[in-house]
Enzyme design. Structure first.
Site, short mmCIF file in Angstrom:
data_model
loop_
_atom_site.label_atom_id
_atom_site.label_comp_id
_atom_site.label_asym_id
_atom_site.label_seq_id
_atom_site.Cartn_x
_atom_site.Cartn_y
_atom_site.Cartn_z
N GLY A 17 37.81 -25.15 -50.23
CA GLY A 17 37.68 -23.94 -49.41
C GLY A 17 37.25 -22.70 -50.18
N GLY A 62 33.91 -22.08 -51.29
CA GLY A 62 32.50 -21.68 -51.14
C GLY A 62 31.49 -22.67 -51.69
CE LYS A 63 33.91 -28.27 -53.10
NZ LYS A 63 35.19 -27.63 -52.72
CB THR A 64 29.96 -25.99 -47.89
OG1 THR A 64 30.83 -27.10 -48.10
CG2 THR A 64 28.96 -26.32 -46.80
CE LYS A 68 32.38 -32.73 -48.52
NZ LYS A 68 32.97 -31.58 -49.24
CB ALA A 73 35.97 -34.26 -51.29
CG LEU A 127 26.42 -13.70 -48.12
CD1 LEU A 127 25.42 -14.84 -48.05
CD2 LEU A 127 25.77 -12.45 -48.67
#
Ligand SMILES: Nc1ncnc2c1ncn2[C@@H]1O[C@H](COP(=O)(O)OP(=O)(O)OP(=O)(O)O)[C@@H](O)[C@H]1O
Ligand SMILES: [Mg+2]
Length: 208
Positions: A13, A15-17, A33, A102, A186
C-alpha cells in the site's frame, strides 16, 4: 531475452502500483502482476491499465488472482490453489517488462518461497519503492540488504510521498543505491497527471 524491472517496495500500500504504471508508460513497456491477492477493491492490473490509458503499453494478465487480501501463500491456501512455479515464469514480450511484486521482499508466495527468492530466479534488477513517512529509513535499508543478500541487482530507490529530506538522504548515504527521485502524491491521480509527474520527477536516465 526479456529485460525489464521488478518493482518491489518497503511495504504494501505504499505506491508500487502507481509507480509501476508511470514506469510502464515511460518505457512503453509491458506490466505484469504475477500474483494478485485480494480482488474486491479492484486489482493492480486494472489500476495500471487505467493509469496508462492512451499510452503504448501492454498489460499482461495475472498468473494468479486470489480472493483474500493477504500474503500470496495464505491467499492461495484459502482458495485451495497450489502455486505452480511454471506459471510464474517471466512472460516473453518484445518490450521492457515491469513486474510488480506483492507487498515487500520477504512476503511468502508459498510455504517455502519468499518474494525475494522469486526475484533472484527471475534475474531482473529491482526498483525499491519507498514511503517518505516515518519508519522508511529502516524499512528501505532492510529491503536493500535482503535484495543484496540474494545478489539481486538494485536498479535504484524511488520515493513516493511528500518530500522528507532527512530520510531520503539517510537512505542515500547508507543504502548506496541510485536515487531515482520522488513521485509526489497526485490529486487528481489520472493517466495524464501521472505521466507528467513521472517525467518531471523520476530519473529515467539512471535506468537506461
Ligand atoms: N503518487 C501517488 N499519488 C496519489 N496517491 C497515491 C500515490 N501513490 C499511491 N497513492 C495512493 O495509495 C494507494 C496505494 O498505492 P498502491 O496501490 O500503488 O500501493 P502498492 O504498494 O502497489 O500496494 P500493494 O502491495 O497492495 O500492491 C493508491 O490506491 C493511491 O490511493
Ligand atoms: Mg500494488
Amino acid at each position: 531475452m526479456t529485460r525489464g524491472f521488478i518493482v518491489t517496495g518497503t511495504d504494501t500500500g505504499i505506491g508500487k502500483t502507481i509507480f509501476a504504471a508511470g514506469l510502464t508508460g515511460a518505457l512503453s513497456g509491458a506490466y505484469w502482476k504475477p500474483v494478485q491477492s485480494g480482488v474486491e477493491d479492484g486489482t493492480d492490473t486494472r489500476s495500471v491499465a487505467e493509469l496508462t490509458a492512451g499510452r503504448d503499453v501492454r498489460i499482461i494478465p495475472e498468473a494468479y488472482c486470489f480472493e483474500t487480501p493477504c500474503s500470496p501463500h495464505e491467499a492461495a491456501r484459502i482458495d485451495g490453489v497450489t502455486i505452480d512455479f511454471d506459471r510464474l515464469a517471466l512472460p516473453e514480450v518484445d518490450r521492457p517488462l515491469v513486474v510488480e511484486g506483492a507487498g515487500g521482499v520477504m512476503v511468502p508466495y508459498t510455504d517455502d518461497t519468499l518474494a525475494a527468492d522469486l526475484f533472484a530466479h527471475w534475474g531482473l534488477p529491482a526498483i525499491v519503492v519507498a514511503r517518505t513517512t516515518l519508519g522508511t529509513i529502516s524499512h528501505t535499508l532492510m529491503t536493500l540488504e535482503a535484495l543484496r543478500e540474494r545478489d539481486i541487482p538494485v536498479a535504484g530507490v524511488a520515493f513516493v510521498g511528500e518530500e522528507e529530506p532527512v530520510a531520503q538522504s539517510a537512505i542515500d548515504r547508507f543504502g548506496t543505491a541510485p536515487q531515482l527521485g520522488r513521485l509526489p502524491l497526485l490529486d487528481p491521480l489520472d493517466a495524464p497527471a501521472l505521466q507528467r509527474a513521472f517525467a518531471a520527477n523520476i530519473r529515467m536516465d539512471l535506468l537506461a
